[in-house]
Design a protein around this motif. Structure first.
Motif, PDB file in Angstrom:
ATOM      1  N   GLU A  15      -0.225   8.843   9.332  1.00 44.25           N
ATOM      2  CA  GLU A  15       0.985   8.299   9.949  1.00 44.25           C
ATOM      3  C   GLU A  15       0.787   6.840  10.353  1.00 44.25           C
ATOM      4  N   GLU A  16      -0.391   6.538  10.918  1.00 40.65           N
ATOM      5  CA  GLU A  16      -0.686   5.164  11.305  1.00 40.65           C
ATOM      6  C   GLU A  16      -0.758   4.257  10.083  1.00 40.65           C
ATOM      7  N   ARG A  17      -1.364   4.741   9.022  1.00 40.59           N
ATOM      8  CA  ARG A  17      -1.484   3.936   7.814  1.00 40.59           C
ATOM      9  C   ARG A  17      -0.113   3.687   7.191  1.00 40.59           C
ATOM     10  N   ARG A  18       0.730   4.712   7.138  1.00 42.95           N
ATOM     11  CA  ARG A  18       2.074   4.523   6.572  1.00 42.95           C
ATOM     12  C   ARG A  18       2.884   3.531   7.405  1.00 42.95           C
ATOM     13  N   ALA A  43      -0.959  -4.705  -0.084  1.00 42.44           N
ATOM     14  CA  ALA A  43      -2.388  -4.439   0.077  1.00 42.44           C
ATOM     15  C   ALA A  43      -3.106  -5.642   0.675  1.00 42.44           C
ATOM     16  N   ARG A  44      -2.757  -6.842   0.185  1.00 42.98           N
ATOM     17  CA  ARG A  44      -3.362  -8.062   0.716  1.00 42.98           C
ATOM     18  C   ARG A  44      -3.032  -8.243   2.191  1.00 42.98           C
ATOM     19  N   ARG A  45      -1.785  -8.007   2.529  1.00 39.58           N
ATOM     20  CA  ARG A  45      -1.341  -8.209   3.916  1.00 39.58           C
ATOM     21  C   ARG A  45      -2.102  -7.291   4.876  1.00 39.58           C
ATOM     22  N   VAL A  46      -2.338  -6.062   4.455  1.00 38.99           N
ATOM     23  CA  VAL A  46      -3.003  -5.092   5.316  1.00 38.99           C
ATOM     24  C   VAL A  46      -4.527  -5.194   5.213  1.00 38.99           C
ATOM     25  N   LEU A  52      -4.935   2.287  -2.172  1.00 37.36           N
ATOM     26  CA  LEU A  52      -4.655   2.925  -0.887  1.00 37.36           C
ATOM     27  C   LEU A  52      -3.168   2.852  -0.569  1.00 37.36           C
ATOM     28  N   VAL A  53      -2.533   1.731  -0.925  1.00 40.96           N
ATOM     29  CA  VAL A  53      -1.089   1.594  -0.720  1.00 40.96           C
ATOM     30  C   VAL A  53      -0.358   2.650  -1.546  1.00 40.96           C
ATOM     31  N   ALA A  54      -0.775   2.783  -2.809  1.00 41.56           N
ATOM     32  CA  ALA A  54      -0.148   3.778  -3.683  1.00 41.56           C
ATOM     33  C   ALA A  54      -0.340   5.190  -3.143  1.00 41.56           C
ATOM     34  N   HIS A  55      -1.510   5.441  -2.568  1.00 43.37           N
ATOM     35  CA  HIS A  55      -1.815   6.783  -2.048  1.00 43.37           C
ATOM     36  C   HIS A  55      -0.926   7.164  -0.869  1.00 43.37           C
ATOM     37  N   TYR A  56      -0.636   6.199  -0.002  1.00 46.02           N
ATOM     38  CA  TYR A  56       0.071   6.513   1.237  1.00 46.02           C
ATOM     39  C   TYR A  56       1.579   6.255   1.189  1.00 46.02           C
ATOM     40  N   ASP A  58       5.425   6.635  -1.179  1.00 39.30           N
ATOM     41  CA  ASP A  58       6.111   7.412  -2.209  1.00 39.30           C
ATOM     42  C   ASP A  58       6.537   6.535  -3.379  1.00 39.30           C
ATOM     43  N   GLY A  59       5.813   5.444  -3.589  1.00 39.47           N
ATOM     44  CA  GLY A  59       6.147   4.529  -4.674  1.00 39.47           C
ATOM     45  C   GLY A  59       6.712   3.241  -4.118  1.00 39.47           C
ATOM     46  N   MET A  60       6.540   2.162  -4.864  1.00 45.02           N
ATOM     47  CA  MET A  60       6.995   0.866  -4.388  1.00 45.02           C
ATOM     48  C   MET A  60       8.505   0.787  -4.264  1.00 45.02           C
ATOM     49  N   GLU A  61       9.232   1.471  -5.125  1.00 39.85           N
ATOM     50  CA  GLU A  61      10.698   1.421  -5.033  1.00 39.85           C
ATOM     51  C   GLU A  61      11.160   1.965  -3.685  1.00 39.85           C
ATOM     52  N   THR A  62      10.535   3.061  -3.260  1.00 41.97           N
ATOM     53  CA  THR A  62      10.890   3.642  -1.966  1.00 41.97           C
ATOM     54  C   THR A  62      10.451   2.739  -0.824  1.00 41.97           C
ATOM     55  N   LEU A  63       9.259   2.137  -0.936  1.00 36.46           N
ATOM     56  CA  LEU A  63       8.771   1.252   0.114  1.00 36.46           C
ATOM     57  C   LEU A  63       9.689   0.043   0.271  1.00 36.46           C
ATOM     58  N   VAL A  64      10.148  -0.514  -0.840  1.00 38.99           N
ATOM     59  CA  VAL A  64      11.071  -1.648  -0.799  1.00 38.99           C
ATOM     60  C   VAL A  64      12.400  -1.230  -0.174  1.00 38.99           C
ATOM     61  N   ALA A  65      12.914  -0.076  -0.595  1.00 35.06           N
ATOM     62  CA  ALA A  65      14.185   0.405  -0.054  1.00 35.06           C
ATOM     63  C   ALA A  65      14.093   0.649   1.442  1.00 35.06           C
TER      64      ALA A  65
END
Length: 207
Positions: A15-18, A43-46, A52-56, A58-65
């Motif tokens: 939860e903290e990572r997300r 990934a660079r920002r964190v 690890l970003v991909a693992h945590y 649901d995909g970049m499209e969802t993260l952007v949305a």
């Protein structure tokens, strides 16, 4: 073992990572635009590996949305709180125009404009754009309806007027991103147009 070494070994919960990744996506969107929110950029920002970003997520499209939705819904909450402190229906619309068109929101305007474009090819983002626009329209329609019920605004279709208001605000702000021609007084333009829609004198909207 040093305190620094111990700190480095502390593992974050999922939860903290997300939450950390979501915050990074929002920061990038505001600073560089929604199209800059990529797997590698987050990934660079964190300071983690892209995997690890991909693992945590649901995909970049969802993260952007989700980044888009969080930013624009926060702006709507801020605006709603501002106008709630004002009683007069015309003054409330005036505060809305003053706040959204004062030239201080170029970052969020770019997020909106890019979301409309990117959403044409990303359904998750498109769905979020539609949902957030509906929320904005409902707030504006309630404000217009409030003024109509009080006899301050001319009677009419509050829902349609709210969409028209959004088009005026979004259009003027979008044009300002490239500073087309001499930079116009966006607030003055909007006040005159909106006053005509509401059937009141433009002076009523000046705060």
């Amino acid at each position: 073992m040093s305190e620094t070494s111990t700190a480095r070994r502390v593992r974050k919960t999922p939860e903290e990572r997300r939450a950390e990744l979501a915050a990074a996506a929002r920061e990038i969107a505001l600073e560089e635009g929604l199209d800059a929110v990529t797997l590698r950029a987050v990934a660079r920002r964190v300071g983690v590996a892209p995997g690890l970003v991909a693992h945590y997520t649901d995909g970049m499209e969802t993260l952007v949305a989700d980044a888009f939705g969080a930013l624009v819904s926060a702006e709507l909450a801020e605006l709603t709180a501002l106008i709630a402190a004002v009683d007069d229906p015309a003054a409330r619309i005036g505060v809305l125009l003053e706040t959204l068109l004062d030239g201080s929101r170029t970052d969020i305007t770019l997020v909106w404009v890019q979301a409309w474009g990117l959403g044409a090819h990303a359904e998750a983002l498109a769905a979020r754009v539609r949902s957030e626009m509906d929320d904005w329209q409902r707030v504006l329609a309630a404000e217009v309806g409030r003024g109509m019920d009080a006899g301050v605004f001319a009677p009419g279709d509050a829902d349609a007027t709210a969409w028209h208001l959004l088009a005026i605000i979004d259009g003027l702000n979008a044009h300002s991103l490239v500073r087309w021609g001499a930079q116009p007084d966006r607030r003055g333009l909007a006040q005159r147009a909106v006053a005509g829609l509401l059937g009141i004198a433009p002076e009523r909207l000046r705060t």
